[in-house]
Every structure is written in structure tokens, then in C-alpha cells.
Design an enzyme around this catalytic site. Sequence first.
Site, PDB file in Angstrom:
ATOM      1  N   GLU A 201       0.809  -1.222   0.000  1.00  0.00           N
ATOM      2  CA  GLU A 201       0.000   0.000   0.000  1.00  0.00           C
ATOM      3  C   GLU A 201       0.848   1.281   0.000  1.00  0.00           C
ATOM      4  OE1 GLU A 201      -4.195  -1.397   1.857  1.00  0.00           O
ATOM      5  OE2 GLU A 201      -2.590  -1.141   3.317  1.00  0.00           O
TER       6      GLU A 201
ATOM      7  N   GLU B 181      -4.267 -10.355  -0.018  1.00  0.00           N
ATOM      8  CA  GLU B 181      -5.133 -10.246   1.151  1.00  0.00           C
ATOM      9  C   GLU B 181      -6.556 -10.552   0.698  1.00  0.00           C
ATOM     10  OE1 GLU B 181      -4.798  -6.476   3.184  1.00  0.00           O
ATOM     11  OE2 GLU B 181      -2.622  -6.427   2.952  1.00  0.00           O
TER      12      GLU B 181
END
Length: 783
Positions: free
Chosen positions: A454, A518
Amino acid sequence: MNDWENHKITGKNRIAARNLLIPFDNEKEALKTDKKKSPYFKSLNGTWKFKYHETPFHVDDRFSKPDYDAENWDNLAVPSNWQMHGYGKPHYTNSNFPFPCDPPRVPTENPTGCYRRNFFIDSSWDGKEIFIRFEGVDSAFYFWINGKMAGFSKGSRIPAEFNITKLLKKGANCIAAQVMQWSDASYVEDQDMWWLSGIFREVYLVAVPKVELSDIFIKSTLDEKYKNGTVDVEAVLTNYGNGEIKNHNMEFTLFDNNEKEIKTHIQKFSLKAGTDKKISFNIEVEKPEHWTAETPYLYKVLVTIKDSSGNVVSAKSVRTGFRNIEIKNGVMMVNGRRILVRGVNRHDSHPDEGRAVPYETILKDILLMKQHNINTVRTSHYPNAPEFYDLCDEYGLYVIAEADLETHGTGRTSNPLMISDNPEWEDVYLDRMKRMVESYKNHPSIIIWSLGNESFFGRNHKSMAEWTRSRDKTRLIHYDRDLKMETVDFLSQMYASPEMCIERVKEFNYKYPFILCEYAHAMGNGPGVFKEYWDLFYSNEQIQGGCVWEWVDHGIRQFDENGKEYFAYGGDFGDKPNDGNFCMDGMIFPDRTPSPCLAEYKKAIQPVHVEIKDLKKGIINILNRYDFINMKHLQGSWHLLLDGKIIESGTIPELDIASGKNMDFKIPFKNKFDEKSEFFLNICFILKEGNIWAEAGHSVAFDQLELKSSLPKFAPSVSGEKMNVSEDNNMIKLNTANSEIIVDKIYGVLSSWTVNGAELIRKGPRMNFWRVPIDNDRRNIDD
């Protein structure tokens, strides 16, 4: 400009990252690979003197001097996070920076810890080169030896190593360290976790001879038929001395896991004073055992340096495993076989120790993962403790090794790429990647290098990938924000729906595998949709599993005024801003108690699948879903249940079923299935014998098959009474002899229902799509 606010400085006096191996005096001791048994290893873990300051500008600049009086300072254990011992407070954020986003500057209120301790160097280390290694310090630190500045480093969760030979003396020595909580590095360490500071991983000294094997890279791979192997070796030899050394030998010996010698290569070398030499060679090995998560076979490598007279100068050892990681026809393969990633994301987290996770807890995590059919760990979002990789090698877990990098908080600004696409920060990104790769490059469990998490996608990620690919072509590269596949080897995206997974592989014409880095956010009661995902993974070659977010709740153990234990989360320490209980999203609780979610996941990813093939004949079909191994190590059993009670049972003969194959088995039922009762068949598969991660009898897989249901069949009631229907502009009326129903056409609701003249309802039902919010909803709902 302060060093801790200068992103162009990643360290001072730090040596180049390497795979540090501990030296021994002889080969027998070296093969034991227990660094604590080496006379040349000295741990600096233990009690240090400690003083906490609200800002580095309050630090007494004399504190590093050997004669400084620190007797009135507190005592603090190393390794530890100081917030876990009452200094400052834990602070949890998911994506927000806990201070204004203004890189590389950080607040003046910058909690700082000063550390001191003494240690002793005896005569056995005379003439040695001495290094100190910090495995983890959060966030930036200086340290001094005997009052002299020795080094400075950033990068909280990657090793920092320094040569301190010239600063030491025989006898008592003093080390002092100053650790700042905030630094420019904090902008790239915004990783959905508690902000915790201090020397939280091991600190130790290593003494080496003046000529040594200073680094080694071992790549053990298989040929195209996955039959024979090659050990490619890149060794770095260093002469730290003032004189040239001649006619030394480096002996490289490969042993199997029983320490039986396989092959030896001897390389003669000479080295001028103060120089390095890189030596490369390879060894061919016939029919080696393969390393996989299901068959974690490890070989030992012994490297011995001998002088011109044949005397042992030093001996070092490292483990290796033969495996190939590659992509063929859009499918990720290990040793030529498609694998499924039955994975989790793991933070270093402990309810009492923060990120200073004890070895016993790391081992507990590994055991729980193996016992619940997990085969992959993504080290979210930084390198985990060094011991973790050793255990993954030994117990069998694939590792997605992730760089210590996340800039999530910049997404709250108008320029999310202010760091990742800024060439001034390129060295910061490369430094973190290089130090991870060089430190952990010899672990066979690592099959993928990850560029971080991220941090959006910019030029600095491209530089990381370019360097990594040039350094190591035996592993794949991951970064989920590279949506256009500019630098990575396979598709990855977090929280993509099953439908989106299909769309992504179609978008690239099935050229690349897809892995969810994820998915199934495990917050609250459970993540759900495991079955839908795993039906997809089993049916689509390119979509190969994923890593559940996440392994463990990050709760911190606390006690209320009545002594009742609870686990605290964001905001419980007055920390603002915070993201509340968003850190409580694991499949196990902070104390390592499994949640129901983990049991559900174990079932979803179990390596055995059973279906009814012919009920009348009592035939079931057993499918082996292991990626590599036969099912011979399992014992199968069955139980027939009548209305919940066992009425028959038996065992299944030897399960000689190869990976990916299936077998029919006839259940010798004695009872007949009547229509009025409920029959279920329970099938269970357990370990025949114990192994290093579970005892004999451990349940690996089970299925429950419905044979006959006793649920009643319902049919609509038919009275034969005539119903009249009338309609006007506003309503519809349905009448029988003694009842009337009126439907409001304007609002689409039932407005009246009478029977024998009595009104049965006050008002009709209306559509209501609301449900009680779950934890995963709360952060998106306004107060």
C-alpha cells in the site's frame, strides 16, 4: 538538518547487508548451526539502563561517555518496546500518520530512549574482527562504543550491522544508544499496526578471523525434468588484515539431513590486505530430495577456511533446499507442479511484548499454521523476526518476504505518490529491498520477494524490482499495486471478489497467475465466502489462492479495576487519531487461542475432499488435494449416524492416493436407510504417526455427507374456496366468504387483512434491508 529528518541518509558506518553466518572453531560444532554455542557469539540481550525523553533535544550529550553516571536510570529489558513498559503510550493507526504529513520532517515532540550497558571482551577475541548486529530498532538510532560515535541507522525491521573493532578494548566496554520514535523513515513504515519503539529484536556481537567467508549466496535448483540438482555458489572472501594471505583453501561440503557427505568442492585462494574476492562455482547433485512446504527437506552446507598448512581458520554452516519457482503457461509452479497458496498474513505481535515476540510464540504460530493446513505466510508488511524464516525452512511454509515499506498515509493527501514516485527517495526504497534480500537470500522457504504494501506505485518500486531481478532470478516478484504488470511476475490484488479474480486473469489473456495477497478480512465472527473462493481456486488454473488478512489480533493485554483481563485496541490508551478495533482482525486471539474463523479456514483448505459417488452401493470418492505428497501418511475412518447417534463405524484401508488423484471406497453399510430418519456419514482423516508439528491422531481433514434427510416435505394447502379479485386506481381487493385482503397499489404494501370482520394487522409489512452492522461495516458507517 537532523539526521533523523534527512531521507538522503539511511545510515552511517553501516556495512553492506549480508547473510551473516556465525563462525566456529571446528566443523562438528559448525554443523549444529546453534550460534549460541559458538565462542565467537556474544548476546547483548538483557537488562540495559534506560532513560526516556519527550524529545531528542532533551538528551544529555554526555550520556554516551563511559564514566557517565546512569545508576539512577531505570532498567529496561532488551529486546523490548518501551511503550509496553510504561514509557509513552502505544498508538494504533491503520493508514493515518499519527502526525502531520510533511516528509521528511517529523514533530519536535519525538519520544527518545537512551540506553546504556557494559560488556566484556576477553583475550580469546584478540586479533579478531568484531561486528555488532542490531536485528531490529524502531525507528532511527545512534550508538556509541566507549564514548565514540559508532554508527547510525534507519529501517526498523531490517538488520543493521557495523564493524566496531577499532572502538573496542580488552576487558570492560560501554555501549550507549539513542533511539528516536519518529524519523523520516516513519513515512515509509505506516503499516496498520501499533506504533511501538525501541530496541525490540536481538543485539549481538560476532568475532571473526582476519580472513573469513564474509557472505555467501547459495541457489539450489533442479533441472528441467526436476530430477537432478545444481548448487550455484557465490562466496565472498574478505581479508581484514594488514598483510597478504596466500594459499588458503575454502572447502565447501554439502551434507544431507543426516549429515552424510554428498559432495565437496575445494577452492584455493589468496587475498591482498584489506580486499574482498568473489568466488563462484557450482556442484551437480544426482536426484536430490526436493524442498516444498509439504516435504521440507533441508541439506546442510559447511564452509571451512583453512590456512596454507591445512589448519582450520573458521567453519560456518547454512541450510539449503532444492526447489524451482517458475511460471509456466500462466501458472505458478514449485518443482514443476501447480501449487495453491493456502496462506495468511502475519504481523510480529504479542499481547505483552508488542513486536518483541518471544521465540516460543513464533514457534507456536508456526505449529498452529501447520496444524490448520496453512502452507504460506506473507510477512506483512516487513521482514519478520529472523528466527521465523529458519522455522519456515524447517517446518515447511512458503514465504512471501515483504520489504519494510508502506506509505499508506500519503493517500490522505492530494499527492499519494509524493514519496513512491519521488527520485529523492529512491535510495530509501532500494536500501530496504537490498537489506532484506541480502539478509534472507539463503532461505528455501522464501519463494517470492514483495516490494512492500500500500505505497501506491511509482518509479521507486520499479527500481526495487529491477535490482531484485538482477540479484536473484530464482524467485518471483510481487507488488499488488502494480496493476498493469510493469514490474511484477504475477497478478495480485487485495480483496478482489471471485468475479473480479476471473476478470483480472481474462484481462491479461490468462498469461499470468493471480494470487490474492489479502482476502477474507477476518474481523468479527468470521470472514465468510471461503467456499466460493476455494471452489474458484480449484476450478481455475491461473487463480491460485491467497493469504487471509490476518493471522493474529493485535490486542494488548490489560486489566480493569477489578483485575479482569481484556485486550486493548486503538483509542484505549488515549491515542489519537486511531482506528479503533481495526487491529483486532486475526484468525487467532492475541494470546494465540484459535478463533472459530481458523477452524472454518482449516476446513476450507483441507487437503482431502470426499463425495458420494453411488449411495445405493455405498461408494464414496476420495480426492487427494495435496500439491505433492501421497496420502499414505493418513488414516481414514467413517461413522454412520442415525438421528445424530453413531450406529456403524469402520476404517478406510491404506490411502495410497497420489497428489491430484482420487480413489473409490465402498462403505460396508449394514443398515438400510428408511424415509423417516436422518442419516449422515462422517469421514475423518488423521495422522498415522506424529511429526514435528503434530502428534499421531491429529485431525487433518473431515467431511460430513448427508445420506437421507428427515425434514418434512411441505405442500400448499388447498381449500377449494373461491376468491374474488377486484381492483381500482388505488387498491387491489382479494375476498373470500369470510376474509378480505387489501393491497395499497400506490405504496405497494398490505394495508388491511380481515377475517370474520376482525382486523388482523395494524399496518402492513414494509421492505427492510438493514441488518446489525458487523465489525467490517463499522468503519464505513457515520456515527
